[in-house]
Design a protein around this motif. Structure first.
Motif, mmCIF file in Angstrom:
data_model
loop_
_atom_site.group_PDB
_atom_site.id
_atom_site.type_symbol
_atom_site.label_atom_id
_atom_site.label_comp_id
_atom_site.label_asym_id
_atom_site.label_seq_id
_atom_site.Cartn_x
_atom_site.Cartn_y
_atom_site.Cartn_z
ATOM 1 N N PRO A 16 -27.298 19.390 -18.730
ATOM 2 C CA PRO A 16 -27.335 17.950 -19.074
ATOM 3 C C PRO A 16 -28.053 17.667 -20.379
ATOM 4 C CG PRO A 16 -27.908 18.302 -16.763
ATOM 5 C CD PRO A 16 -27.857 19.655 -17.401
ATOM 6 N N GLN A 17 -29.150 18.405 -20.657
ATOM 7 C CA GLN A 17 -29.915 18.176 -21.879
ATOM 8 C C GLN A 17 -29.788 19.341 -22.844
ATOM 9 O OE1 GLN A 17 -33.862 17.537 -20.433
ATOM 10 N NE2 GLN A 17 -33.412 15.525 -19.570
ATOM 11 N N GLY A 18 -28.783 20.198 -22.641
ATOM 12 C CA GLY A 18 -28.667 21.406 -23.464
ATOM 13 C C GLY A 18 -28.424 21.119 -24.929
ATOM 14 N N GLN A 19 -27.666 20.040 -25.227
ATOM 15 C CA GLN A 19 -27.359 19.743 -26.625
ATOM 16 C C GLN A 19 -28.597 19.295 -27.389
ATOM 17 O OE1 GLN A 19 -24.399 20.445 -27.875
ATOM 18 N NE2 GLN A 19 -23.707 21.136 -25.860
ATOM 19 N N GLY A 20 -29.502 18.588 -26.736
ATOM 20 C CA GLY A 20 -30.711 18.127 -27.417
ATOM 21 C C GLY A 20 -31.811 19.157 -27.438
ATOM 22 N N GLY A 21 -31.732 20.186 -26.605
ATOM 23 C CA GLY A 21 -32.755 21.222 -26.558
ATOM 24 C C GLY A 21 -33.148 21.520 -25.127
ATOM 25 N N LEU A 22 -33.793 22.676 -24.927
ATOM 26 C CA LEU A 22 -34.234 23.112 -23.612
ATOM 27 C C LEU A 22 -35.740 23.020 -23.508
ATOM 28 C CD1 LEU A 22 -32.052 26.317 -23.042
ATOM 29 C CD2 LEU A 22 -31.630 24.035 -22.168
ATOM 30 N N THR A 23 -36.233 22.675 -22.314
ATOM 31 C CA THR A 23 -37.662 22.779 -22.061
ATOM 32 C C THR A 23 -37.986 24.242 -21.770
ATOM 33 O OG1 THR A 23 -37.404 22.396 -19.691
ATOM 34 C CG2 THR A 23 -37.650 20.458 -21.104
ATOM 35 N N VAL A 24 -39.272 24.560 -21.762
ATOM 36 C CA VAL A 24 -39.651 25.962 -21.558
ATOM 37 C C VAL A 24 -39.246 26.428 -20.173
ATOM 38 C CG1 VAL A 24 -41.975 25.362 -20.753
ATOM 39 C CG2 VAL A 24 -41.560 27.597 -21.791
ATOM 40 N N TRP A 25 -39.282 25.529 -19.179
ATOM 41 C CA TRP A 25 -38.932 25.941 -17.820
ATOM 42 C C TRP A 25 -37.431 26.138 -17.694
ATOM 43 C CZ3 TRP A 25 -43.464 27.258 -16.970
ATOM 44 C CH2 TRP A 25 -44.546 26.459 -17.329
ATOM 45 N N GLN A 26 -36.640 25.350 -18.372
ATOM 46 C CA GLN A 26 -35.197 25.595 -18.403
ATOM 47 C C GLN A 26 -34.879 26.907 -19.125
ATOM 48 O OE1 GLN A 26 -33.936 21.980 -20.342
ATOM 49 N NE2 GLN A 26 -33.500 20.936 -18.403
ATOM 50 N N PHE A 27 -35.625 27.176 -20.183
ATOM 51 C CA PHE A 27 -35.413 28.423 -20.931
ATOM 52 C C PHE A 27 -35.755 29.626 -20.060
ATOM 53 C CE2 PHE A 27 -37.257 31.720 -23.727
ATOM 54 C CZ PHE A 27 -36.121 32.068 -24.433
ATOM 55 N N LEU A 28 -36.883 29.585 -19.349
ATOM 56 C CA LEU A 28 -37.272 30.706 -18.488
ATOM 57 C C LEU A 28 -36.286 30.870 -17.334
ATOM 58 C CD1 LEU A 28 -41.150 30.233 -18.355
ATOM 59 C CD2 LEU A 28 -39.870 31.928 -19.648
#
Length: 603
Positions: free
Chosen positions: A170-182
């Motif tokens: 859902p927010q991939g285009q604007g960027g990832l948070t660190v928890w989404q990245f992990l």
């Protein structure tokens, strides 16, 4: 991004981890403990008085991030000195606080990365994230970091699969948070079939490259012996410490535009040697292997994890896209007034992204403008065709309108002739009707005169009847009380009639509202009429009683006269003899007043 900004990123995670209710505020006791730990890991002298004074118990309640910033800036960040503390310990403190709440690895132990690797990726994320809160890492930086990890493992990253993954978020285009990245890394989607140990080594290598520096052997100036030192390369200087904890700084090589790096042949039992020449001194150093030396001097090969048997582990910063030597690059950055190689590269990538976005926006704007021009051209052509078609339609309509006008004119002329004939006939019939109406009006006038004459006679008769009634009322004194009641009832009836008329006028506008009231008045009127009828009945009954009383009175008068005659007849034969006469007279003398009183009462 200076040291303060780097520290604030980690402290932000610690603060939000303490915000259990997600209200943007943290209790003073928790901030007190956090501040005490920050004093410790940042090697700042404790100020217990200021700590107790600022976080004393009162009625102010929890503190927001904005309320905590003045104390954090004044008593902590303003006192931090670069190189006086181990940043890894500081990051571990903040990571421990935030990971306990937010990091959720696989409970079955199937995570791709270990807890320590997650910490290092968290540090790399903070370094590469945007300087905006909440912290996110743009897709380009995510791809850059994953490529560096894959390159360290000699694996190629599937960029298309990464783009698909980011587009699904859902927010991939604007960027990832660190928890989404992990979570993305732990999912194993981009690191399939790779051992956890190899991933840990790659993460460690990239971490040491971007965040820290590494070990080198350095030759002393006076004793000319070789010592293992922890080197940290920055644009302004190449500093070296006793160990990677950087508690004891042994020296620093100042880098300027006069410095240069040269590769030296192996000697004195050392291999992979190179030197850094300054205007005042030449520093000789030795790497563990040729690859590591190239990373320091040429910046062409990616770093590799050291072998366990190696006596001098080296993890050095490098970037495969960097064509110039690492130390020479640091010298160039110093001349340009910049502080970090990777920060400079990050800034360049950011500028390139902004340029790409600007070019993309310009292309989209140009395409939009061309599309608008094409649409405008097509619209004008359509308008031209529409005008031609409208002109043809107008000509056809004019011809049809002209023909329709001629037909309407002919029809109108015929219609007017017919109407003229009908008007003549109507005028004749109206004249005949007027004669009839005049005769009818004459009859009506005569009838009105007769009605007026009849009304006058009726009024006279009414007046006579009223006079007769008045006379009758004056004569009939026995009916005074009943007539008074009758008049009172008549007055009430007239008053009710007047009120009824007034209410009828009002009910023309308020018929629905006053309907019940009118019904009540009607009931009262009916009751009054009933009472009037009862009074009239009573009057008739009294009249009948009066007539009966008159008849009885006349009968009584007749009887009295009769008895008087009889009495007189009885009294005359006893006339001779004075004594009897006196006796007779004395016997009936008492009856005379009684008879006279009875006659008067009967009258």
């Amino acid at each position: 991004m200076d040291l303060r900004a780097e520290l604030l990123k980690s402290i932000w995670y610690a603060f939000t981890a303490l915000d259990v209710e997600k209200s943007g505020k943290v209790s003073k006791s928790q901030l007190k403990v956090l501040s005490h730990n920050l004093y410790t890991v940042l090697c700042i002298p404790h100020d217990p008085v200021a700590l107790e004074e600022h976080f004393r118990d009162d009625d102010d309640g929890p503190v927001s991030s904005q309320g905590y910033m003045p104390y954090l800036n004044k008593y902590i960040l303003d006192k931090v000195e670069e190189g006086a503390f181990v940043k890894e310990n500081f990051d571990e403190l903040c990571w421990t606080l935030t990971a306990k709440k937010n990091y959720k690895p696989d409970r079955n132990g199937n995570s791709v990365i270990s807890h320590q690797d997650a910490f290092k990726l968290w540090c790399l994320f903070n370094f590469l994230s945007e300087d905006k809160y909440p912290l996110v890492m743009v897709p380009d930086e995510v791809e850059y970091l994953l490529k560096k990890i894959c390159t360290a493992m000699n694996v190629e990253l599937n960029s298309c699969e990464l783009d698909d993954y980011l587009s699904q978020e859902p927010q991939g285009q604007g960027g990832l948070t660190v928890w989404q990245f992990l979570d993305m890394v732990n999912s194993g989607r981009f690191l399939r079939g790779i051992e956890q140990e190899a991933i840990s080594m790659a993460v460690e290598e990239v971490y040491q490259e971007v965040i820290e520096d590494g070990y080198l052997w350095k030759k002393g100036q006076l004793r000319r012996n070789w010592s293992e030192r922890w080197f940290m390369l920055k644009p302004s200087a190449l500093s070296y410490y006793m160990s990677e904890e950087r508690k004891e700084k042994k020296g620093s090589i100042v880098l300027d535009k006069h410095c240069c790096v040269e590769v030296l042949p192996d000697r004195d039992g050392k291999r992979c040697m190179f030197c850094v020449k300054t205007s005042s001194r030449t520093y000789e150093m030795s790497a563990s292997d040729t690859r590591q030396r190239q990373e320091w001097t040429l910046g062409q090969c990616p770093p590799q994890a050291p072998s366990p048997a190696s006596p001098c582990p080296l993890h050095v910063p490098s970037d495969r896209a960097l064509p110039s030597p690492a130390i020479q690059t640091a010298i160039r950055l110093q001349a340009e007034g910049k502080k970090s190689l990777h920060k400079d590269l990050k800034q360049k990538r950011r500028e390139q992204r902004e340029q790409r976005e600007q070019r993309k926006a310009a292309k989209e704007e140009e395409a939009q403008r061309l599309k608008q021009l094409q649409e405008e051209k097509e619209r004008k052509l359509q308008e031209k065709e529409l005008l031609k078609e409208a002109q043809r339609q107008a000509e056809i309509l004019l011809q049809e309108e002209e023909q329709r006008r001629r037909q309407q004119h002919e029809e109108m002329q015929r219609t007017l002739e017919i109407q003229l004939q009908e008007a003549e006939q109507a005028r004749a019939s109206m004249q005949a009707e007027m004669v009839l109406k005049e005769a009818e009006a004459e009859r009506q006038r005569k009838r009105i005169l007769e009605l007026e004459d009849m009304q006058e006679r009726l009024q006279e008769a009414l007046q006579q009847e009223v006079k007769a009634r008045q006379d009758e009322e004056a004569v009939r004194y026995a009916q005074a009380r009943l007539l008074a009641e009758e008049e009172e009832k008549l007055k009430q009836l007239m008053k009710l009639k007047e009120e009824q008329e007034e209410y009828i006028i009002k009910t023309q506008r308020e018929k629905q509202v006053l309907k019940q009231e009118m019904e009540n008045k009607n009931k009262c009127l009916e009751e009054a009429q009933k009472q009037l009828e009862e009074v009239r009945v009573n009057r008739q009954r009294v009249d009948q009683d009066f007539m009966a009383a008159q008849r009885k009175l006349r009968q009584a008068s007749t009887n009295v006269k009769h008895w008087n005659v009889q009495m007189n007849r009885l009294m005359h034969p006893i006339g001779p003899g004075d004594k009897r006469t006196n006796v007779s007279g004395g016997a009936f003398a008492g009856y005379q007043p009684l008879l006279s009183r009875r006659d008067s009462s009967l009258k």
